[in-house]
Design an enzyme around this catalytic site. Structure first.
Site: not given
Ligand code: EPU
Length: 425
Positions: A25-26, A120, A125, A308, A400
């Site tokens: 999915k991701n 969330c 996030r 995850d 989801r």
């Molecule tokens: N963060 C910031 N600022 C930003 C972006 C992120 O502080 O602008 C912080 C976040 O709060 C967190 C960390 O950086 O503490 C990492 O977050 P990241 O941005 O990597 O997460 P994401 O891109 O929102 C994706 C996956 C998640 C998975 C995370 C970590 C997708 C669509 N989602 O989220 O997947 O947990 O990376 O690997 O790719 C799931 O599939 O259940 C899921 C939540």
């Protein structure tokens, strides 16, 4: 009394048989977003039929793309003509990954209006790093009435350092850079296999991306991208979840279509816990141990142990022969499954960002509630191993991201069925 959809599991069955792992999915979500970059068609194979993908399909359709399932797992997206630049509140609220349209829309249309994701279930996030990176590429960004308004006559390649290796942030910036003028360098980029998969797709579209899978990405923008076809990588989290399912039920599963090279940290920890994971010609054989051994885990960005898989690993540790410390370093609120696992007899204490799990001889089935996607998976795993009946309400969380989880589990001997559950107000 509200009625919600749930799962009823009769625990105690050993899982035996074969399971085919779906596409990730991701990885599919950013690939779908990337289709917005070009005035033409993108064909994606191995796309899982899960609700987040349907939500993203709806979002692309709102923007004017024509999206259709050609056959099982094959999605065709025609973004020749875009008619809108808005990702509305309702869709972003349903799925934060909607933010992935920001970079490509801005690069393609020069403007984007995307609802600002709120908090969330697993943490605050923020998306500040996505926005700062786009600003560094020359975008002007304002926040008004809950929306991000971004505009740029022409994005310009630049050097961007990410304070944290954000996964969707890296993907957003890669997509924006694909149509920017000149070269963009992203430092401290996410190294997840899903990011690498996006780099491969962008490459097929004619963008030169160097360094995929490392923490420095170099992207040379092009003015026009070409149509591409791409097969999405297997879902390493689904594969890990089934590995735990085999382990926790002392089962024996053959997993088809998964890649061990993209899940080394998980495989290492599962082996430490006593699960045998053996590559064979036809797939990956996973054999559960007679006694699960305890192991400590710390979640980290890739190639570390993925957040995850934290909840699922914790379910396994509840039945281990000792004490394990599970530390969550990515999201500040990702222990929602703990209180539900406790209702099933698990012995877990939380100290700051660590959960201290003392293995118990058995879990007992109970009514529990799903709170997010991976937390739900951990409750399913606990239910499979528990004595008696477990009902898990709010399984829309599970739907989801896991393709046909109940059906796949039932096909290898789990006693699991979909039910309607009454939930008090
Ligand atoms: N963060 C910031 N600022 C930003 C972006 C992120 O502080 O602008 C912080 C976040 O709060 C967190 C960390 O950086 O503490 C990492 O977050 P990241 O941005 O990597 O997460 P994401 O891109 O929102 C994706 C996956 C998640 C998975 C995370 C970590 C997708 C669509 N989602 O989220 O997947 O947990 O990376 O690997 O790719 C799931 O599939 O259940 C899921 C939540």
């Amino acid at each position: 009394m509200a009625r919600v959809r749930g799962l009823l599991i009769e625990g105690g069955e050993r899982l035996i048989g074969e399971v085919t792992i779906s596409g990730a999915k991701n990885a599919a979500l950013p690939a779908m977003a990337a289709s917005l970059l070009l005035e033409g068609k993108t064909v994606l194979e191995n796309v899982p039929q899960v609700r987040d993908i349907e939500t993203f399909k709806t979002l692309l359709e709102c923007l004017g793309a024509k999206v259709r399932w050609v056959s099982k797992g094959v999605l065709e997206i025609d973004a020749s003509a875009l008619t809108d630049i808005t990702a509305p509140y309702d869709l972003v609220k349903a799925m934060r990954a909607s933010i992935l349209v920001l970079g490509p829309l801005l690069a393609r249309a020069g403007r984007a209006r995307v609802s600002l994701p709120g908090g969330c279930a697993i943490g605050a996030r923020p998306i500040d790093l996505h926005l700062r990176g786009l600003e560094q590429m020359g975008a002007s960004i304002t926040l008004r009435h809950g929306y991000i308004y971004a505009s740029a006559r022409k994005l310009k390649g630049t050097r961007i350092y990410l304070d944290l290796p954000t996964v969707t942030g890296t993907e957003n910036l890669m997509m924006a850079a694909s149509r920017a003028e000149g070269v963009t360098v992203i430092e401290n980029a996410a190294r997840e296999p899903e990011v690498e998969d996006l780099a491969e797709l962008l490459g097929k579209m004619g963008v030169r991306v160097e360094g995929a899978g490392t923490s420095v990405l170099k992207i040379e923008g092009v003015s026009q991208l070409r149509p591409a076809a791409h097969r999405i990588i297997p879902d390493r989290i689904e594969a890990g979840t089934f590995m735990v399912a085999a382990g926790i039920t002392r089962g024996n599963l053959l997993l088809r279509g998964c890649r061990l090279d993209q899940m080394e940290a998980v495989v290492e920890k599962l082996r430490q816990s006593g699960i045998e994971i053996i590559p064979q010609d036809s797939g990956i054989r996973v054999v559960g141990p007679t006694k699960i051994r305890s192991a400590d885990v710390r979640t980290l960005p890739y190639p570390g142990f993925p957040t995850d898989m934290q909840a699922q690993f914790m379910a396994l540790m509840t039945l281990a022969n000792g004490l394990s410390v599970i530390t969550e370093t990515i999201f500040e609120n990702r222990f929602m499954h703990v209180s539900e696992l406790r209702r099933m007899g698990a012995d877990i204490r939380i100290e700051g960002s660590s959960a201290i799990v003392t293995g118990v001889p058995s879990l007992s089935g109970a009514p529990v509630m799903a709170t997010d996607l991976r937390a739900s998976a951990s409750l399913v795993l606990a239910g499979l191993a528990a004595e008696g009946r477990t009902t898990i309400s709010r399984i829309y969380h599970l739907e989801r991201g896991y393709e046909a989880l109940a059906e796949k589990l039932a096909s290898v001997g789990a006693k699991v069925q979909r039910v309607e559950i009454d939930e008090g107000a």
